[in-house]
Design a protein around this motif. Structure first.
Motif, mmCIF file in Angstrom:
data_model
loop_
_atom_site.group_PDB
_atom_site.id
_atom_site.type_symbol
_atom_site.label_atom_id
_atom_site.label_comp_id
_atom_site.label_asym_id
_atom_site.label_seq_id
_atom_site.Cartn_x
_atom_site.Cartn_y
_atom_site.Cartn_z
ATOM 1 N N SER A 153 0.677 -1.038 -0.043
ATOM 2 C CA SER A 153 0.018 -0.103 -0.047
ATOM 3 C C SER A 153 0.855 1.194 -0.025
ATOM 4 C CB SER A 153 -1.061 -0.147 1.045
ATOM 5 O OG SER A 153 -0.393 0.067 2.400
ATOM 6 N N PHE A 154 2.066 1.171 0.809
ATOM 7 C CA PHE A 154 2.755 2.179 0.832
ATOM 8 C C PHE A 154 3.494 2.735 -0.747
ATOM 9 C CE2 PHE A 154 6.792 4.648 1.627
ATOM 10 C CZ PHE A 154 6.535 5.745 2.447
ATOM 11 N N VAL A 155 3.933 1.715 -1.141
ATOM 12 C CA VAL A 155 4.605 1.793 -2.551
ATOM 13 C C VAL A 155 3.505 2.417 -3.628
ATOM 14 C CG1 VAL A 155 5.688 0.620 -4.826
ATOM 15 C CG2 VAL A 155 6.252 0.062 -2.154
ATOM 16 N N LEU A 156 2.359 1.770 -3.652
ATOM 17 C CA LEU A 156 1.417 2.222 -4.273
ATOM 18 C C LEU A 156 0.838 3.524 -4.154
ATOM 19 C CD1 LEU A 156 -0.888 -0.889 -4.664
ATOM 20 C CD2 LEU A 156 0.682 -0.144 -6.508
ATOM 21 N N ALA A 157 0.899 3.973 -2.806
ATOM 22 C CA ALA A 157 0.286 5.281 -2.336
ATOM 23 C C ALA A 157 1.414 6.227 -2.811
ATOM 24 C CB ALA A 157 0.240 5.286 -0.978
ATOM 25 N N ALA A 158 2.926 5.894 -2.772
ATOM 26 C CA ALA A 158 4.061 6.963 -3.070
ATOM 27 C C ALA A 158 3.830 7.314 -4.387
ATOM 28 C CB ALA A 158 5.432 6.211 -2.899
ATOM 29 N N ILE A 159 3.660 6.236 -5.299
ATOM 30 C CA ILE A 159 3.563 6.545 -6.824
ATOM 31 C C ILE A 159 2.309 7.457 -6.983
ATOM 32 C CG2 ILE A 159 3.128 5.479 -9.249
ATOM 33 C CD1 ILE A 159 4.498 2.907 -7.912
ATOM 34 N N ILE A 160 1.389 6.934 -6.329
ATOM 35 C CA ILE A 160 0.053 7.902 -6.664
ATOM 36 C C ILE A 160 0.161 9.403 -6.070
ATOM 37 C CG2 ILE A 160 -2.442 8.048 -6.135
ATOM 38 C CD1 ILE A 160 -2.646 4.979 -6.096
ATOM 39 N N ALA A 161 0.868 9.445 -4.947
ATOM 40 C CA ALA A 161 1.019 10.687 -4.311
ATOM 41 C C ALA A 161 1.787 11.642 -5.144
ATOM 42 C CB ALA A 161 1.787 10.609 -3.027
ATOM 43 N N PHE A 162 2.774 11.294 -5.997
ATOM 44 C CA PHE A 162 3.571 11.978 -6.689
ATOM 45 C C PHE A 162 2.571 12.532 -7.955
ATOM 46 C CE2 PHE A 162 7.493 10.340 -4.956
ATOM 47 C CZ PHE A 162 8.082 11.513 -4.988
ATOM 48 N N ILE A 163 1.793 11.683 -8.517
ATOM 49 C CA ILE A 163 0.914 11.858 -9.716
ATOM 50 C C ILE A 163 -0.264 12.994 -8.976
ATOM 51 C CG2 ILE A 163 -0.899 11.162 -11.046
ATOM 52 C CD1 ILE A 163 0.358 8.403 -11.096
ATOM 53 N N LEU A 164 -0.623 12.801 -7.637
ATOM 54 C CA LEU A 164 -1.692 13.816 -7.177
ATOM 55 C C LEU A 164 -1.124 15.148 -6.998
ATOM 56 C CD1 LEU A 164 -3.235 11.514 -4.496
ATOM 57 C CD2 LEU A 164 -4.200 12.237 -6.593
ATOM 58 N N THR A 165 0.393 15.173 -6.441
ATOM 59 C CA THR A 165 1.025 16.351 -6.563
ATOM 60 C C THR A 165 1.147 17.106 -7.504
ATOM 61 O OG1 THR A 165 2.392 15.420 -4.571
ATOM 62 C CG2 THR A 165 3.160 17.478 -5.401
ATOM 63 N N TRP A 166 1.567 16.312 -8.787
ATOM 64 C CA TRP A 166 1.625 17.072 -10.294
ATOM 65 C C TRP A 166 0.307 17.697 -10.354
ATOM 66 C CZ3 TRP A 166 -1.125 15.157 -14.539
ATOM 67 C CH2 TRP A 166 -0.660 15.856 -15.562
ATOM 68 N N GLY A 167 -0.686 16.698 -10.266
ATOM 69 C CA GLY A 167 -2.046 17.163 -10.668
ATOM 70 C C GLY A 167 -2.719 18.385 -9.931
ATOM 71 N N LYS A 168 -2.502 18.478 -8.589
ATOM 72 C CA LYS A 168 -2.831 19.438 -8.087
ATOM 73 C C LYS A 168 -2.431 20.697 -8.508
ATOM 74 C CE LYS A 168 -3.778 20.988 -3.171
ATOM 75 N NZ LYS A 168 -3.774 20.541 -1.931
ATOM 76 N N ARG A 169 -1.005 20.850 -9.136
ATOM 77 C CA ARG A 169 -0.346 21.993 -9.807
ATOM 78 C C ARG A 169 -0.641 22.168 -11.130
ATOM 79 N NH1 ARG A 169 4.990 23.293 -6.759
ATOM 80 N NH2 ARG A 169 4.812 22.387 -4.800
ATOM 81 N N SER A 170 -1.489 21.147 -11.830
ATOM 82 C CA SER A 170 -1.721 21.310 -12.997
ATOM 83 C C SER A 170 -2.605 22.568 -13.496
ATOM 84 C CB SER A 170 -2.654 19.927 -13.418
ATOM 85 O OG SER A 170 -3.160 20.004 -14.819
ATOM 86 N N LYS A 171 -2.549 22.949 -14.667
ATOM 87 C CA LYS A 171 -3.266 24.202 -15.130
ATOM 88 C C LYS A 171 -4.541 23.858 -15.773
ATOM 89 C CE LYS A 171 0.994 26.448 -16.745
ATOM 90 N NZ LYS A 171 1.778 27.241 -17.926
ATOM 91 N N THR A 172 -4.800 22.482 -15.850
ATOM 92 C CA THR A 172 -6.321 22.029 -16.310
ATOM 93 C C THR A 172 -7.094 21.889 -14.937
ATOM 94 O OG1 THR A 172 -5.102 20.853 -17.888
ATOM 95 C CG2 THR A 172 -7.268 20.167 -17.375
ATOM 96 N N PHE A 173 -8.249 22.487 -15.158
ATOM 97 C CA PHE A 173 -9.010 22.725 -14.030
ATOM 98 C C PHE A 173 -9.828 21.201 -13.533
ATOM 99 C CE2 PHE A 173 -13.505 22.720 -12.188
ATOM 100 C CZ PHE A 173 -13.334 23.831 -11.278
ATOM 101 N N LEU A 174 -9.917 20.504 -14.339
ATOM 102 C CA LEU A 174 -10.670 19.059 -14.215
ATOM 103 C C LEU A 174 -9.473 18.356 -13.417
ATOM 104 C CD1 LEU A 174 -12.828 17.081 -14.356
ATOM 105 C CD2 LEU A 174 -11.898 16.292 -16.674
ATOM 106 N N ILE A 175 -8.118 18.144 -13.924
ATOM 107 C CA ILE A 175 -7.268 17.393 -13.381
ATOM 108 C C ILE A 175 -6.870 17.751 -11.998
ATOM 109 C CG2 ILE A 175 -4.829 16.786 -13.411
ATOM 110 C CD1 ILE A 175 -5.074 16.985 -16.343
ATOM 111 N N ARG A 176 -6.898 19.224 -12.031
ATOM 112 C CA ARG A 176 -6.531 19.683 -10.548
ATOM 113 C C ARG A 176 -7.812 19.707 -9.479
ATOM 114 N NH1 ARG A 176 -5.814 24.452 -12.313
ATOM 115 N NH2 ARG A 176 -7.954 25.493 -11.701
ATOM 116 N N SER A 177 -8.990 19.738 -9.953
ATOM 117 C CA SER A 177 -10.123 19.212 -8.941
ATOM 118 C C SER A 177 -10.124 17.952 -8.622
ATOM 119 C CB SER A 177 -11.320 19.740 -9.767
ATOM 120 O OG SER A 177 -11.395 21.175 -10.062
#
Length: 222
Positions: free
Chosen positions: A31-55
């Protein structure tokens, strides 16, 4: 107090508890390994310029961090079942803990990134790097030491959250302990031993994590 400790039932039940301990370790690491991969994606997505991805990424983080992990396990096991999507208890617990941990880790990573000089991205661009190359070669080696303490806390949180699997019938360490003590009625002795087992597992995982981080830094320095 007239309570008399009887440890022999616990020692006899150790072979029955070991599979539960191994399942707990497996759930924690996976769960930690999977979560770490997803967390980097979430961090990137939260900084995205695309509203849907950011939301979507912001909503994941908010829900994961502001609802109990037990509720998330119930939603994965009973909620999906009510919708006709049956999952077994292992998958439900793994998915819920991954979901929960990813939300927290995303904030740990965000805090680490905010602690770095953002002008390094422009410096990387001046060297001809794209943003991914800049992140991998310049930002990541600095980021890892910053997030290790917070990530270590989340690793232990993942370990402890596996005990919630008992409520959906999963025979991880706590579930196996509950089953074993129900046959002997020596609850106090069994749960003392199990608490010590969690303590040892937590310390072992932290040592492994810090060792891996130290090895990474040494590799990067050569």
């Amino acid at each position: 107090m007239n309570y008399h400790f009887q440890w022999s039932p616990v020692w006899k039940a150790v072979p029955d508890l070991l599979p539960g301990m191994l399942m707990t370790l497996q759930l924690t690491i996976l769960s930690f390994v999977l979560a770490a991969i997803i967390a980097f994606i979430l961090t990137w997505g939260k900084r995205s310029k695309t509203f849907l991805i950011r939301s979507i990424c912001s909503s994941w983080i908010e829900v994961a961090r502001n609802t109990p992990c037990l509720f998330q396990i119930y939603m994965a096991y009973f909620g999906l079942g009510a919708l006709g999507l049956s999952v077994d208890s292992y998958v439900a617990v793994l998915g819920a803990i991954t979901f929960n941990t990813a939300g927290y880790l995303a904030e740990v990573i965000r805090g680490g990134l905010d602690g770095l000089d953002q002008r390094q991205y422009r410096a990387g661009a001046a060297l001809g790097f794209n943003r991914l190359q800049t992140f991998r070669t310049i930002i990541l080696p600095q980021l890892i030491p910053l997030i290790i303490p917070g990530a270590g806390n989340q690793l232990i949180w993942s370990l402890l959250n596996t005990s919630l699997g008992m409520v959906v019938g999963l025979q991880e360490l706590t579930g196996a302990t509950y089953t074993a003590q129900s046959l002997t009625f020596r609850s106090f002795e069994f749960f003392i031993v199990t608490a010590l087992a969690y303590y040892v597992l937590a310390k072992m995982l932290l040592l492994l994590m810090h060792g891996a981080a130290r090895f990474y830094r040494l590799q990067r320095s050569h």
